[in-house]
Design a protein around this motif. Structure first.
Motif, mmCIF file in Angstrom:
data_model
loop_
_atom_site.group_PDB
_atom_site.id
_atom_site.type_symbol
_atom_site.label_atom_id
_atom_site.label_comp_id
_atom_site.label_asym_id
_atom_site.label_seq_id
_atom_site.Cartn_x
_atom_site.Cartn_y
_atom_site.Cartn_z
ATOM 1 N N TRP A 149 0.898 -1.203 0.023
ATOM 2 C CA TRP A 149 -0.017 0.033 -0.180
ATOM 3 C C TRP A 149 0.966 1.210 -0.265
ATOM 4 O O TRP A 149 0.675 2.035 -0.801
ATOM 5 C CB TRP A 149 -0.748 0.092 1.326
ATOM 6 C CG TRP A 149 -1.955 1.095 1.168
ATOM 7 C CD1 TRP A 149 -3.049 1.105 0.562
ATOM 8 C CD2 TRP A 149 -1.919 2.182 1.963
ATOM 9 N NE1 TRP A 149 -3.639 2.400 0.645
ATOM 10 C CE2 TRP A 149 -2.953 3.203 1.656
ATOM 11 C CE3 TRP A 149 -0.958 2.793 2.965
ATOM 12 C CZ2 TRP A 149 -3.371 4.176 2.371
ATOM 13 C CZ3 TRP A 149 -1.174 4.030 3.225
ATOM 14 C CH2 TRP A 149 -2.284 4.848 3.136
ATOM 15 N N ARG A 150 2.005 1.254 0.789
ATOM 16 C CA ARG A 150 2.841 2.409 0.793
ATOM 17 C C ARG A 150 3.557 2.561 -0.496
ATOM 18 O O ARG A 150 3.821 3.810 -0.769
ATOM 19 C CB ARG A 150 3.934 2.223 1.923
ATOM 20 C CG ARG A 150 3.129 2.202 3.340
ATOM 21 C CD ARG A 150 4.096 2.000 4.523
ATOM 22 N NE ARG A 150 3.557 1.969 5.652
ATOM 23 C CZ ARG A 150 4.083 1.098 6.547
ATOM 24 N NH1 ARG A 150 5.119 0.548 6.531
ATOM 25 N NH2 ARG A 150 3.313 0.823 7.872
ATOM 26 N N ILE A 151 3.922 1.628 -1.145
ATOM 27 C CA ILE A 151 4.621 1.871 -2.392
ATOM 28 C C ILE A 151 3.573 2.179 -3.405
ATOM 29 O O ILE A 151 3.802 2.990 -4.343
ATOM 30 C CB ILE A 151 5.072 0.478 -2.888
ATOM 31 C CG1 ILE A 151 6.326 -0.079 -2.002
ATOM 32 C CG2 ILE A 151 5.610 0.246 -4.304
ATOM 33 C CD1 ILE A 151 6.638 -1.398 -1.921
ATOM 34 N N THR A 152 2.287 1.663 -3.389
ATOM 35 C CA THR A 152 1.176 2.241 -4.245
ATOM 36 C C THR A 152 0.702 3.496 -4.113
ATOM 37 O O THR A 152 0.848 4.436 -5.000
ATOM 38 C CB THR A 152 0.270 0.944 -3.872
ATOM 39 O OG1 THR A 152 0.498 -0.099 -4.333
ATOM 40 C CG2 THR A 152 -1.193 1.492 -5.139
ATOM 41 N N VAL A 153 0.640 4.085 -3.006
ATOM 42 C CA VAL A 153 0.007 5.327 -2.755
ATOM 43 C C VAL A 153 1.322 6.398 -2.722
ATOM 44 O O VAL A 153 1.146 7.664 -2.721
ATOM 45 C CB VAL A 153 -0.843 5.490 -1.572
ATOM 46 C CG1 VAL A 153 -2.016 4.546 -1.905
ATOM 47 C CG2 VAL A 153 -0.567 5.269 -0.355
ATOM 48 N N GLY A 154 2.401 6.101 -1.834
ATOM 49 C CA GLY A 154 3.456 6.905 -1.798
ATOM 50 C C GLY A 154 3.091 7.805 -0.736
ATOM 51 O O GLY A 154 2.030 7.674 0.040
ATOM 52 N N ARG A 155 3.883 8.736 -0.161
ATOM 53 C CA ARG A 155 3.871 9.668 0.898
ATOM 54 C C ARG A 155 4.942 10.735 0.595
ATOM 55 O O ARG A 155 6.084 10.431 0.663
ATOM 56 C CB ARG A 155 3.801 9.031 2.113
ATOM 57 C CG ARG A 155 3.535 10.216 3.220
ATOM 58 C CD ARG A 155 3.126 9.602 4.717
ATOM 59 N NE ARG A 155 4.532 9.402 5.288
ATOM 60 C CZ ARG A 155 4.845 8.747 6.259
ATOM 61 N NH1 ARG A 155 3.746 8.198 6.791
ATOM 62 N NH2 ARG A 155 5.998 8.582 6.766
ATOM 63 N N ASN A 156 4.644 11.903 0.513
ATOM 64 C CA ASN A 156 5.479 13.025 0.056
ATOM 65 C C ASN A 156 6.859 12.923 1.207
ATOM 66 O O ASN A 156 6.788 12.853 2.464
ATOM 67 C CB ASN A 156 5.005 14.353 0.397
ATOM 68 C CG ASN A 156 5.726 15.555 -0.405
ATOM 69 O OD1 ASN A 156 6.473 15.004 -1.035
ATOM 70 N ND2 ASN A 156 5.352 16.878 0.057
ATOM 71 N N PRO A 157 7.858 12.730 0.477
ATOM 72 C CA PRO A 157 8.176 13.091 -0.884
ATOM 73 C C PRO A 157 8.351 11.872 -1.886
ATOM 74 O O PRO A 157 8.686 11.800 -2.911
ATOM 75 C CB PRO A 157 9.876 13.653 -0.674
ATOM 76 C CG PRO A 157 10.207 12.760 0.789
ATOM 77 C CD PRO A 157 9.200 12.693 1.367
ATOM 78 N N MET A 158 8.058 10.713 -1.213
ATOM 79 C CA MET A 158 8.081 9.370 -2.062
ATOM 80 C C MET A 158 6.806 9.370 -2.860
ATOM 81 O O MET A 158 5.581 9.563 -2.460
ATOM 82 C CB MET A 158 8.108 8.121 -1.189
ATOM 83 C CG MET A 158 7.938 6.811 -1.645
ATOM 84 S SD MET A 158 7.947 5.455 -0.617
ATOM 85 C CE MET A 158 7.103 4.285 -1.641
ATOM 86 N N PRO A 159 7.261 9.205 -4.252
ATOM 87 C CA PRO A 159 6.073 9.271 -5.208
ATOM 88 C C PRO A 159 5.174 7.899 -5.087
ATOM 89 O O PRO A 159 5.788 6.866 -4.494
ATOM 90 C CB PRO A 159 6.832 9.418 -6.612
ATOM 91 C CG PRO A 159 7.913 8.723 -6.504
ATOM 92 C CD PRO A 159 8.438 8.801 -4.909
ATOM 93 N N ALA A 160 3.945 8.022 -5.459
ATOM 94 C CA ALA A 160 3.283 6.894 -5.648
ATOM 95 C C ALA A 160 3.551 5.958 -6.784
ATOM 96 O O ALA A 160 3.825 6.516 -7.994
ATOM 97 C CB ALA A 160 1.692 7.279 -5.767
ATOM 98 N N TYR A 161 3.523 4.728 -6.724
ATOM 99 C CA TYR A 161 3.816 3.805 -7.920
ATOM 100 C C TYR A 161 2.765 3.249 -8.506
ATOM 101 O O TYR A 161 2.974 2.370 -9.547
ATOM 102 C CB TYR A 161 4.925 2.932 -7.443
ATOM 103 C CG TYR A 161 6.187 3.607 -7.275
ATOM 104 C CD1 TYR A 161 7.067 3.914 -8.303
ATOM 105 C CD2 TYR A 161 6.742 4.133 -6.019
ATOM 106 C CE1 TYR A 161 8.401 4.620 -8.327
ATOM 107 C CE2 TYR A 161 7.771 4.744 -5.607
ATOM 108 C CZ TYR A 161 8.769 4.969 -7.026
ATOM 109 O OH TYR A 161 9.894 5.501 -6.868
ATOM 110 N N GLU A 162 1.509 3.416 -8.135
ATOM 111 C CA GLU A 162 0.471 2.732 -8.726
ATOM 112 C C GLU A 162 0.361 2.769 -10.354
ATOM 113 O O GLU A 162 -0.056 1.963 -10.877
ATOM 114 C CB GLU A 162 -0.807 3.474 -8.178
ATOM 115 C CG GLU A 162 -2.193 2.752 -8.630
ATOM 116 C CD GLU A 162 -3.532 3.111 -7.864
ATOM 117 O OE1 GLU A 162 -4.168 2.425 -7.830
ATOM 118 O OE2 GLU A 162 -3.372 4.170 -7.221
ATOM 119 N N ASP A 163 0.803 4.007 -10.793
ATOM 120 C CA ASP A 163 0.652 4.117 -12.273
ATOM 121 C C ASP A 163 2.077 4.015 -12.802
ATOM 122 O O ASP A 163 2.262 3.995 -14.229
ATOM 123 C CB ASP A 163 0.163 5.447 -12.614
ATOM 124 C CG ASP A 163 -1.109 5.774 -12.324
ATOM 125 O OD1 ASP A 163 -1.880 4.978 -12.100
ATOM 126 O OD2 ASP A 163 -1.324 7.086 -12.062
#
Length: 158
Positions: free
Chosen positions: A109-123
């Motif tokens: 879930w964390r990888i999918t949605v990210g959290r600033n400054p980490m980008p989301a990787y869903e797309d």
């Protein structure tokens, strides 16, 4: 003519519109926060459908190298080349306690949605690729030492 009390009608209308806008935005933010929290809670229970095979670990290592190493570092310790430039320290994936308290679903879930400054990787990554990264990063954290977990805290006395 008698003076009017309070704000003129135009100012009252402006204040009502501004208050309504603030309340609407607060409601949207609250709704997003609740939905986000519920999604994270559901993700915690999500099983990892990708087995930790040699092939999946190799794919996860390649994906980690392409997308994560710049911030999380080669060793997963959060000391990548870009780490010092970020507003928040990247997660330390070698922290056994934290990593063993996190389920695969939470990491996904964390990888999918990210959290600033980490980008989301869903797309950016397919679900299978995100699970492969989860399998790979699990290898950074060694199993917590059972003896160390039961040791009393240092008292500070000689």
């Amino acid at each position: 003519m008698m003076p009017t009390r309070g704000n003129p009608p135009k100012k009252r209308t402006f204040h009502l519109v501004a208050l309504s806008a603030i309340l609407l935005l607060a409601g949207i933010a609250l709704s997003f926060g609740i939905n986000n929290w519920l999604a994270e809670r559901r993700a915690k229970k999500m099983p990892n459908p990708v087995p930790s095979t040699e092939e999946n670990l190799e794919a996860g290592a390649k994906l980690y190298s392409d997308h994560c190493v710049q911030c999380h570092g080669v060793k997963g310790d959060g000391k990548g080349q870009k780490a010092a430039q970020l507003s928040v320290e990247p997660g330390n994936l070698t922290d056994s306690k934290t990593m063993h308290q996190s389920t695969d679903g939470e990491l996904f879930w964390r990888i999918t949605v990210g959290r600033n400054p980490m980008p989301a990787y869903e797309d950016k990554l397919t679900p299978t690729q995100r699970w492969q990264v989860v399998d790979y990063i699990r290898g950074f954290a060694k199993a917590p030492d059972a003896a160390a977990a039961h040791e009393p805290a240092a008292s500070g006395r000689p």
